[in-house]
Design an enzyme around this catalytic site. Structure first.
Site, PDB file in Angstrom:
ATOM      1  N   GLY A  13      35.950  50.272  36.077  1.00  0.00           N
ATOM      2  CA  GLY A  13      36.188  51.297  37.089  1.00  0.00           C
ATOM      3  C   GLY A  13      36.061  50.709  38.474  1.00  0.00           C
ATOM      4  CB  CYS A  14      35.061  52.266  41.668  1.00  0.00           C
ATOM      5  SG  CYS A  14      34.633  51.789  43.348  1.00  0.00           S
ATOM      6  CG  PHE A  15      35.769  46.383  42.943  1.00  0.00           C
ATOM      7  CD1 PHE A  15      35.500  47.073  44.113  1.00  0.00           C
ATOM      8  CD2 PHE A  15      36.937  45.646  42.879  1.00  0.00           C
ATOM      9  CE1 PHE A  15      36.374  47.043  45.197  1.00  0.00           C
ATOM     10  CE2 PHE A  15      37.818  45.594  43.957  1.00  0.00           C
ATOM     11  CZ  PHE A  15      37.531  46.297  45.115  1.00  0.00           C
TER      12      PHE A  15
END
Length: 160
Positions: A13-15
């Site tokens: 997902g969002c890093f």
């Protein structure tokens, strides 16, 4: 502590939040957020978010295998996101948010596959794990403002 380091690549997902989770692990020497698994050379954040490059948001984890094992890092990976949602984590939707492990060699591949199977057998997740396990090809570091994004803002985790 040893003088040896190894590298692992995880997409969950969002890093930003994933990077923050790995930065808390003893034995992790460095993290770099970036893009991997796509077709565009040297993509930028806008390219990746547009969904045309096929890249995932990835965290490159440089670690000391004498302190933390690759298998231990995989456990952090499984706990850091929902590996049962295809191309999505929470409100973030798109292939750039997919769950993926990018392995560097046959040993990492075997460990990642065994870990995925083990997680599936544990029954912790109610749905099948959709995490892809692919070779680590080109990794492109994200723009500077993405590096340690949450840390720079005094945050420990993302909204998810």
């Amino acid at each position: 502590m040893t003088d040896t380091t190894d590298i692992a690549y995880f997409a969950a997902g969002c890093f930003w939040g994933v990077e923050a989770a790995f930065r808390q692990v003893q034995g992790v020497r460095e993290t770099v957020v970036g893009y991997q698994g796509g077709v565009t050379i040297n993509p930028n954040y806008q390219d990746v978010c547009a969904g045309q490059t096929q890249h995932a948001e990835v965290v490159k984890v440089v670690f000391d295998p004498g302190v933390v094992s690759y298998d231990d890092l995989l456990n952090v990976f499984w706990q850091s996101h929902d590996p049962t949602t295809l191309n999505r984590q929470g409100p973030d939707i798109g292939t750039q948010y997919r769950s993926a492990i990018f392995y560097r060699d046959d040993e990492q591949k075997a460990i990642a596959e065994a870990s995925k199977q083990s997680q599936g057998r544990r029954g912790f997740f109610r749905r099948p794990i959709v995490t892809e396990i692919s070779p680590a090809l080109d990794f492109y570091p994200a723009e500077d403002y993405h590096q340690q994004y949450l840390e720079k803002r005094g945050l420990a985790t993302c909204h998810i």
